[in-house]
Design an enzyme around this catalytic site. Structure first.
Site, PDB file in Angstrom:
ATOM      1  N   HIS A   3       0.831  -1.218   0.000  1.00 32.32           N
ATOM      2  CA  HIS A   3       0.000   0.000   0.000  1.00 32.32           C
ATOM      3  C   HIS A   3       0.862   1.264   0.000  1.00 32.32           C
ATOM      4  O   HIS A   3       0.512   2.262   0.635  1.00 32.32           O
ATOM      5  CB  HIS A   3      -0.939   0.031   1.205  1.00 32.32           C
ATOM      6  CG  HIS A   3      -1.950  -1.086   1.230  1.00 32.32           C
ATOM      7  ND1 HIS A   3      -3.205  -0.973   0.707  1.00 32.32           N
ATOM      8  CD2 HIS A   3      -1.867  -2.355   1.713  1.00 32.32           C
ATOM      9  CE1 HIS A   3      -3.865  -2.110   0.873  1.00 32.32           C
ATOM     10  NE2 HIS A   3      -3.068  -2.966   1.481  1.00 32.32           N
ATOM     11  N   TYR A  62       0.969  -4.079  12.077  1.00 30.89           N
ATOM     12  CA  TYR A  62       0.881  -2.647  11.739  1.00 30.89           C
ATOM     13  C   TYR A  62       1.751  -1.797  12.659  1.00 30.89           C
ATOM     14  O   TYR A  62       2.504  -0.941  12.208  1.00 30.89           O
ATOM     15  CB  TYR A  62      -0.585  -2.181  11.754  1.00 30.89           C
ATOM     16  CG  TYR A  62      -1.334  -2.699  10.547  1.00 30.89           C
ATOM     17  CD1 TYR A  62      -1.602  -4.058  10.416  1.00 30.89           C
ATOM     18  CD2 TYR A  62      -1.736  -1.861   9.526  1.00 30.89           C
ATOM     19  CE1 TYR A  62      -2.250  -4.553   9.304  1.00 30.89           C
ATOM     20  CE2 TYR A  62      -2.387  -2.353   8.408  1.00 30.89           C
ATOM     21  CZ  TYR A  62      -2.642  -3.699   8.301  1.00 30.89           C
ATOM     22  OH  TYR A  62      -3.266  -4.187   7.191  1.00 30.89           O
ATOM     23  N   ASN A  82     -10.326  -2.753   2.563  1.00 39.95           N
ATOM     24  CA  ASN A  82     -10.026  -2.799   1.126  1.00 39.95           C
ATOM     25  C   ASN A  82     -11.298  -2.552   0.334  1.00 39.95           C
ATOM     26  O   ASN A  82     -12.392  -2.579   0.889  1.00 39.95           O
ATOM     27  CB  ASN A  82      -9.485  -4.177   0.735  1.00 39.95           C
ATOM     28  CG  ASN A  82      -8.002  -4.349   1.061  1.00 39.95           C
ATOM     29  OD1 ASN A  82      -7.306  -3.382   1.329  1.00 39.95           O
ATOM     30  ND2 ASN A  82      -7.536  -5.575   1.035  1.00 39.95           N
TER      31      ASN A  82
HETATM   32 FE1  HDE Z   1      -2.543  -4.719   5.550  1.00 37.85          FE
HETATM   33  N1  HDE Z   1      -0.714  -3.984   5.994  1.00 37.85           N
HETATM   34  N2  HDE Z   1      -1.961  -6.542   6.190  1.00 37.85           N
HETATM   35  N3  HDE Z   1      -4.327  -5.541   4.977  1.00 37.85           N
HETATM   36  N4  HDE Z   1      -3.159  -2.971   4.881  1.00 37.85           N
HETATM   37  C1  HDE Z   1      -0.323  -2.715   5.804  1.00 37.85           C
HETATM   38  O1  HDE Z   1       0.817  -1.448   7.405  1.00 37.85           O
HETATM   39  C2  HDE Z   1      -0.845  -6.793   6.898  1.00 37.85           C
HETATM   40  C3  HDE Z   1      -4.715  -6.831   5.142  1.00 37.85           C
HETATM   41  C4  HDE Z   1      -4.402  -2.628   4.464  1.00 37.85           C
HETATM   42  O2  HDE Z   1      -3.038   3.525   4.081  1.00 37.85           O
HETATM   43  C5  HDE Z   1       1.013  -2.416   6.410  1.00 37.85           C
HETATM   44  O3  HDE Z   1       1.210   0.725   7.787  1.00 37.85           O
HETATM   45  C6  HDE Z   1      -0.804  -8.180   7.289  1.00 37.85           C
HETATM   46  C7  HDE Z   1      -6.125  -6.967   4.972  1.00 37.85           C
HETATM   47  C8  HDE Z   1      -4.441  -1.254   4.083  1.00 37.85           C
HETATM   48  O4  HDE Z   1      -1.443   3.316   5.563  1.00 37.85           O
HETATM   49  C9  HDE Z   1       1.405  -3.742   7.072  1.00 37.85           C
HETATM   50  C10 HDE Z   1      -1.931  -8.740   6.750  1.00 37.85           C
HETATM   51  C11 HDE Z   1      -6.574  -5.724   4.686  1.00 37.85           C
HETATM   52  C12 HDE Z   1      -3.157  -0.777   4.314  1.00 37.85           C
HETATM   53  C13 HDE Z   1       0.214  -4.613   6.743  1.00 37.85           C
HETATM   54  C14 HDE Z   1      -2.653  -7.710   6.073  1.00 37.85           C
HETATM   55  C15 HDE Z   1      -5.444  -4.846   4.682  1.00 37.85           C
HETATM   56  C16 HDE Z   1      -2.379  -1.875   4.819  1.00 37.85           C
HETATM   57  C17 HDE Z   1       2.013  -1.792   5.483  1.00 37.85           C
HETATM   58  C18 HDE Z   1      -2.357 -10.194   6.790  1.00 37.85           C
HETATM   59  C19 HDE Z   1      -8.013  -5.293   4.369  1.00 37.85           C
HETATM   60  C20 HDE Z   1      -2.650   0.619   4.053  1.00 37.85           C
HETATM   61  C21 HDE Z   1       2.169  -0.381   5.935  1.00 37.85           C
HETATM   62  C22 HDE Z   1      -2.735 -10.642   8.021  1.00 37.85           C
HETATM   63  C23 HDE Z   1      -8.965  -5.584   5.414  1.00 37.85           C
HETATM   64  C24 HDE Z   1      -2.847   1.497   5.235  1.00 37.85           C
HETATM   65  C25 HDE Z   1       1.356  -0.262   7.119  1.00 37.85           C
HETATM   66  C26 HDE Z   1      -2.398   2.895   4.931  1.00 37.85           C
HETATM   67  C27 HDE Z   1      -1.038  -1.759   5.186  1.00 37.85           C
HETATM   68  C28 HDE Z   1       0.133  -5.869   7.189  1.00 37.85           C
HETATM   69  C29 HDE Z   1      -3.853  -7.946   5.373  1.00 37.85           C
HETATM   70  C30 HDE Z   1      -5.581  -3.454   4.376  1.00 37.85           C
HETATM   71  C31 HDE Z   1       2.711  -4.349   6.646  1.00 37.85           C
HETATM   72  C32 HDE Z   1       0.272  -8.853   8.089  1.00 37.85           C
HETATM   73  C33 HDE Z   1      -6.940  -8.251   5.133  1.00 37.85           C
HETATM   74  C34 HDE Z   1      -5.639  -0.477   3.564  1.00 37.85           C
HETATM   75  O5  HDE Z   1       1.538  -3.602   8.446  1.00 37.85           O
END
Ligand code: HDE
Length: 709
Positions: free
Chosen positions: A98, A385, A171
């Site tokens: 993202h 996060y 999402n």
């Molecule tokens: Fe994320 N995800 N994610 N994700 N995600 C990140 O956090 C992660 C998941 C989502 O505009 C990271 O600050 C894991 C689902 C958005 O700043 C990180 C798993 C959904 C954004 C991270 C998921 C999301 C992130 C990267 C699996 C929808 C952007 C930078 C368990 C419900 C937020 C950050 C923004 C960002 C980890 C799965 C949505 C690496 C481990 C499911 C919208 O922490």
């Protein structure tokens, strides 16, 4: 030191008058609580003396300190050192996923009192407004990548509530690609550019992504979404948002209810076609962020209906699927969707880095009345996060960055760490001190103290997938079958495009075999297009999974088809391709379009106003027809060379992308006669039939048009 006359010279430039277009249209909006708070952090340089970061006024900033005008630069020039050092450190690590996003401020308004289910203040008082910040992003691309790849859009919300920050990090698709967080690094590695070449950028159309998909069959459902039109939105104002996970509402009596969140755009969900998207990417890689910024800037605030689906805990096991499984939706035909509020985005950021880049979301930021479920994907996110913010924002005090600060006061005994901005007073940095009269005190639940939901757990520690998480295909099939023929066709094309880019034939074969379990015809068509063997569903079925039951396959999700969406003309861009020789009534036509809230954009050879005084928006060369939602061609009696040179491309692109097309004047040399009769095409002598054109605009795409792509 610079010579005196050098200085005089450099202050002699005349400023061009600033004439921002249509400033009078920009509507004001009252600052919400977060905006008021952020005001204290805003820096206004107007009429201020230039200073160093330490406040010293600076007289010279164009020439560094040198031993003689032609001599070596001296290290004692502290201002040079500070300026260069700051510059050298201006980049922070981009988000691992993202990375490319756009942010905006807004407000959440509660429209339904939900206190029966939750005690969260933002949801329990009809009419209550809560400030929020959102960041909408693509997943795979780097920070400088294009806005419009085929990809999922992240849709993260930060509510600045009276009880602390609440983040709903969602999402634009309702399901996820894996079931357990431990696989997330593998999935992300697979979709990101391949590590040997760092290719391709922001694309899933490559070997490692598809290899991952075919070896992890839980990905079937989300991959169908990713191949669908949802992955190529027209605008970020026209996408849904989904919390995906099952969360838990908890009311004042401590009773829990499972809940899923989604927010739906009042403008309707609207997508582009693939060919158009590819061209948008090249012509305007910033198209989505500009579209959102411009809409907010011009007062066309996008609004989403904020909805929940609720499930009493007693009904947890009443379904063919596991309600905790993030690869499954809760079909609306089984679990009703209830609107409880509205989200309006009404303020752009003042500074991209300070706000959009530094904002730190975390699904673990909750308020009393909202709790987690045992969704294994959610649990893993709760760790990831905060962990990633530590490296990205450089230490544990990132919650003090203005955009991340809650609007309520913060009191605890945390101390020190990089960039501590607070000045905690006194000797006490532990709890239960006699010195400080036991401050801060613990708030009881009735005073707003957060209390974790006391779910009873009786289980063995085990590393395994629950049996109820093993059917990976039923909802993938149900989703596909719920779409219109056109949408299904787009999915076939998307698979065929992506897989044709996969170099290893065995991966292509694995994928078609796997997707034969979703739909036999779909897989056959893809196999034909990419030269794979006839798909074999059995060969493509991972025996660790279970086959869908007949009942599960009957489920339909009509709510996810865009087929019946009636679009509003609001904010849709109408290109008016014309010639400046012409004495056409541009004023009348643009007014009629604006009255219906559409956005006319006059496209001519140069930017001089039309003869009747309307501002020309684009030159032929600086806009591409894919950036318009519809096209009107005003054919002059004597078309100029440039008009004739470019009109063909504008008309062809609009026609083949199924968009409304209106030719005013003699269409003979503009469009073939049979095409003039096609759906959504109008040819008239004058501009009187504006109402018919507006009607076409609300249909947006004419899929039956012959000769389209
Ligand atoms: Fe994320 N995800 N994610 N994700 N995600 C990140 O956090 C992660 C998941 C989502 O505009 C990271 O600050 C894991 C689902 C958005 O700043 C990180 C798993 C959904 C954004 C991270 C998921 C999301 C992130 C990267 C699996 C929808 C952007 C930078 C368990 C419900 C937020 C950050 C923004 C960002 C980890 C799965 C949505 C690496 C481990 C499911 C919208 O922490």
């Amino acid at each position: 030191m610079a010579k005196k006359d050098d200085k005089n010279q450099k202050h002699n430039f005349k400023k061009a008058p600033l004439t921002p277009p249509d400033l009078d249209k920009v509507k004001g909006v009252a600052d919400n609580d977060k905006q008021k708070q952020l005001k204290n952090h805003k820096v206004d340089n107007k009429d201020q003396a230039f200073t160093t970061n330490k406040g010293l006024k600076i007289a010279e900033d164009e020439f560094s300190l040198k031993a003689g005008e032609r001599g070596p630069t001296l290290i004692e020039d502290f201002h040079f050192r500070e300026k260069m050092q700051h510059f050298d450190h201006e980049r922070i690590p981009e988000r691992i996923v993202h990375a490319r996003g756009v942010g905006a401020h807004g407000v959440f308004k509660c429209t339904k009192d939900m206190s029966e289910y939750t005690k969260a203040g933002l949801f329990t008082e009809e009419g209550k407004e809560t400030a929020l910040f959102t960041r909408i992003s693509t997943v795979a691309g780097f920070r400088g990548s294009t806005d419009t790849p085929r990809d999922v859009r992240g849709f993260a919300l930060k509510f600045y509530t009276d009880e602390g920050n609440y983040d709903l990090v969602g999402n634009n698709m309702p399901v996820f690609i894996i079931q357990d967080a431990i696989k997330f690094p593998d999935f992300v590695h697979a979709v990101k550019p391949e590590p040997d070449t760092e290719v391709p950028q922001a694309q899933s159309a490559h070997d490692t992504f598809w290899d991952f998909v075919s070896r992890n069959q839980e990905s079937a459902h989300m991959t169908m979404w990713q191949m669908s039109d949802r992955a190529i939105p027209r605008s970020l104002r026209m996408i849904d948002g989904f919390g995906i996970h099952t969360y838990r509402f908890v009311n004042a009596e401590g009773k829990g209810t499972f809940v899923r969140f989604q927010w739906n755009p009042q403008l309707g969900v609207h997508s582009r076609v693939w060919d158009e998207t590819l061209k948008v990417s090249g012509n305007d890689p910033d198209s989505h962020r500009k579209d959102l910024y411009d809409a907010i800037d011009e007062g066309d605030y996008p609004v989403w209906d904020f909805c929940v689906q609720l499930l009493p805990e007693e009904k947890e096991f009443d379904f063919d699927f596991d309600i905790l499984d993030p690869t499954k939706v809760w079909p609306e035909e089984d679990i009703e969707k209830i609107k409880i509020g509205e989200i309006t985005l009404n303020k752009n950021v003042d500074n991209y880095f300070a706000e959009t880049e530094q904002v730190a979301f975390n699904p673990g930021n909750v308020v009393p009345g909202i709790d987690f479920s045992n969704d294994p994907l959610l649990q893993g996110r709760l760790f990831s996060y905060t962990d990633t913010q530590l490296i990205r924002l450089g230490g544990p005090n990132f919650a003090q960055i203005p955009i991340n600060r809650p609007i309520v006061d913060v009191h605890n005994n945390q101390r020190d760490g990089w960039h501590q901005h607070m000045i905690p007073k006194g000797p006490v940095s532990y709890m239960k001190s006699t010195i400080d009269d036991q401050s801060p005190y613990y708030a009881k639940p009735e005073e707003g103290g957060y209390e974790h939901y006391q779910e009873k757990i009786d289980a063995r520690k085990i590393q395994a997938r629950a049996d109820s998480f093993r059917d990976h295909f039923s909802q993938a099939t149900a989703f596909y079958k719920s779409l219109s023929e056109v949408e299904q066709e787009h999915i076939k094309n998307a698979f065929s495009f992506e897989l044709a880019k996969v170099k290893r034939p065995e991966i292509r074969q694995n994928v078609v075999d796997m997707f034969a379990n979703v739909d036999e015809d779909l897989a056959k068509e893809i196999a034909k297009n990419i030269g794979a063997d006839s798909p074999d569903a059995e060969r493509g079925f991972d025996p660790a999974g279970v086959k869908p039951t007949k009942e599960a396959l009957k489920v339909r999700m009509p709510e996810f088809s865009q087929e019946k969406t009636i679009f509003k003309p609001d904010t849709l861009k109408v290109g008016i391709y014309s010639d400046d020789e012409d004495d056409f009534d541009f004023k009348g036509l643009t007014k009629a379009l604006k009255d219906k809230k559409a956005k006319p954009e006059i496209i001519q050879e140069n930017l001089q106003d039309t003869k009747d005084g309307v501002m020309v928006t684009h030159r032929y060369e600086t806009v591409h027809p894919v950036l318009e939602d519809a096209l009107i061609v005003v054919v002059p009696e004597k078309p100029s060379h440039d008009f004739k040179k470019n009109v063909g491309e504008f008309v062809d692109e609009t026609f083949k992308h199924y968009k409304p097309l209106w030719i005013i004047g003699d269409a003979t040399d503009i469009l073939a006669e049979d095409k003039q009769k096609a759906d959504g095409v109008m040819v008239t002598k004058d501009s009187k039939e504006i109402d018919k054109f507006i009607e076409n605009l609300t249909k947006q795409r004419f899929w039956d048009r012959d000769g389209s792509i």
